[in-house]
Scaffold this motif. Structure first.
Motif, mmCIF file in Angstrom:
data_model
loop_
_atom_site.group_PDB
_atom_site.id
_atom_site.type_symbol
_atom_site.label_atom_id
_atom_site.label_comp_id
_atom_site.label_asym_id
_atom_site.label_seq_id
_atom_site.Cartn_x
_atom_site.Cartn_y
_atom_site.Cartn_z
ATOM 1 N N SER A 191 0.826 -1.207 0.000
ATOM 2 C CA SER A 191 0.000 0.000 0.000
ATOM 3 C C SER A 191 0.864 1.262 0.000
ATOM 4 C CB SER A 191 -0.911 0.029 1.232
ATOM 5 O OG SER A 191 -1.715 -1.105 1.306
ATOM 6 N N GLN A 234 -3.777 4.838 0.316
ATOM 7 C CA GLN A 234 -4.403 3.554 0.006
ATOM 8 C C GLN A 234 -4.473 2.645 1.226
ATOM 9 O OE1 GLN A 234 -1.766 1.851 -2.860
ATOM 10 N NE2 GLN A 234 -2.810 2.781 -4.609
ATOM 11 N N ARG A 247 -6.954 -0.580 1.522
ATOM 12 C CA ARG A 247 -6.403 -1.887 1.167
ATOM 13 C C ARG A 247 -6.485 -2.855 2.349
ATOM 14 N NH1 ARG A 247 -1.909 -2.822 -3.068
ATOM 15 N NH2 ARG A 247 -2.665 -1.592 -4.816
#
Length: 337
Positions: free
Chosen positions: A272, A276, A280
């Motif tokens: 990641s 993100q 994630r």
């Protein structure tokens, strides 16, 4: 009120089963529709159907018509069906080619007024933050173009095969894998806009209705005859597997998800980037809990998130939220309130 789509979807699911595919009923959110028999248990159980009851997601998938009717009878709210990947006789592999900003106004299911692709505006349910399917967290994505680029770079051609159009303007390509090769599920690992459905995953079948519209065969697509996956593509889908991270200690072999798929979830979190990390981690934890491996894998997922710089408290809270969300979406819609 009776679900007007049920008979239509059941007929499509039985047709798929008649061609050898194993199916399960899905909700409008593309999640397994049968309530988990363990949703009231005080602690999550790692059960993949050993208890003999329905409600274990893709582990319920069957090609037996009577078993399929029983599944749909247990979930009369179902509006779609999923086809289990990685299972004989096809060892199905799905290429989910996403198209960010897909065309609006897709075909609608019964009673679905004004359905459009709202992914840019709304937070997807657990299974679609990729089962989910939205793997690129806001980055531009053109799955078909990315696949064409990979085909040029690695000198393979995608053969004509079953192609299902999705409500967002993307498409699912169905391919056959060789027996004995476990292709792991992945989200955006191959390229932004390309998600892979392998062992332990499923594809939404044509004739299904989701929250944003219907799934249908592309014009000219073969109906139930997936083509073999090119060897060069298979090599991309099954990269060498590194040793498990030190915090992940698999127990004895079980009939659950392939260890490579679980290791892939940890790698997905560890890769990641800033912006993100939370999404994630949430997606990976959802996948783990939906397959029954959540309690086993949660510590490794949290440690992977910490390696990316996510705060310990936030990482633990995200995994706990994913566990609740996965359990909630295995219940029928009238229990969501």
């Amino acid at each position: 009120m009776a679900n007007p789509a049920l008979a239509h979807v059941l007929a499509h699911a039985l047709t798929a089963a008649a061609h050898g595919f194993r199916v399960i009923p899905l909700t409008r959110a593309k999640l397994p529709a049968v309530r988990s028999p363990h949703h009231h248990d005080p602690a999550p159980l790692t059960c993949r159907g050993e208890c003999g009851r329905l409600g274990h997601g893709v582990h319920d998938a069957s090609a037996d018509p009577e078993a399929i009717r029983a599944l749909f009878a247990a979930a009369p709210w179902a509006t779609g069906y999923g086809l289990a990947c990685g299972r004989a006789p096809y060892h199905l592999i799905g290429l989910d080619l996403d198209l960010k900003g897909g065309r609006p106004g897709s075909p609608r299911g019964p009673g679905e007024a004004g359905a459009t692709d709202g992914r840019a505006r709304t937070r997807k349910p657990c299974a679609n933050r990729k089962d989910g399917t939205d793997s690129t967290e806001g980055l531009a994505a053109d799955g078909p173009a990315a696949l064409a680029r990979l085909a040029r770079e690695h000198a393979f051609a995608i053969p004509p095969t079953v192609t299902v159009l999705t409500p967002s303007g993307g498409r699912h390509l169905w391919l056959c894998g060789p027996p004995g090769l476990a292709v792991p599920n992945s989200a955006g690992r191959l390229a932004p806009g390309i998600d892979i459905r392998g062992l332990g995953g499923y594809l939404v079948g044509p004739g299904s209705y989701g929250s944003h519209g219907s799934y249908r065969l592309a014009p000219g697509s073969p109906a139930w005859a997936p083509a073999p996956a090119p060897a060069a593509l298979l090599r991309l889908l099954t990269p060498p597997h590194p040793a498990p991270h030190r915090s992940y200690r698999p127990g004895p072999p079980s009939p659950g998800p392939h260890p490579a798929a679980l290791e892939g979830l940890v790698r997905f979190v560890r890769a990641s980037r800033e912006g993100q990390r939370n999404d994630r981690l949430f997606w990976a934890a959802c996948r783990a809990y939906e397959t029954g491996a959540g309690p086993e894998l949660a510590p490794a997922l949290i440690e992977a998130a910490l390696d990316t710089g996510l705060a310990p408290r936030e990482a633990r809270a995200t995994v706990a939220s994913a566990a609740r969300s996965a359990a909630r979406h295995l219940q029928p819609p009238d229990a969501w309130a």
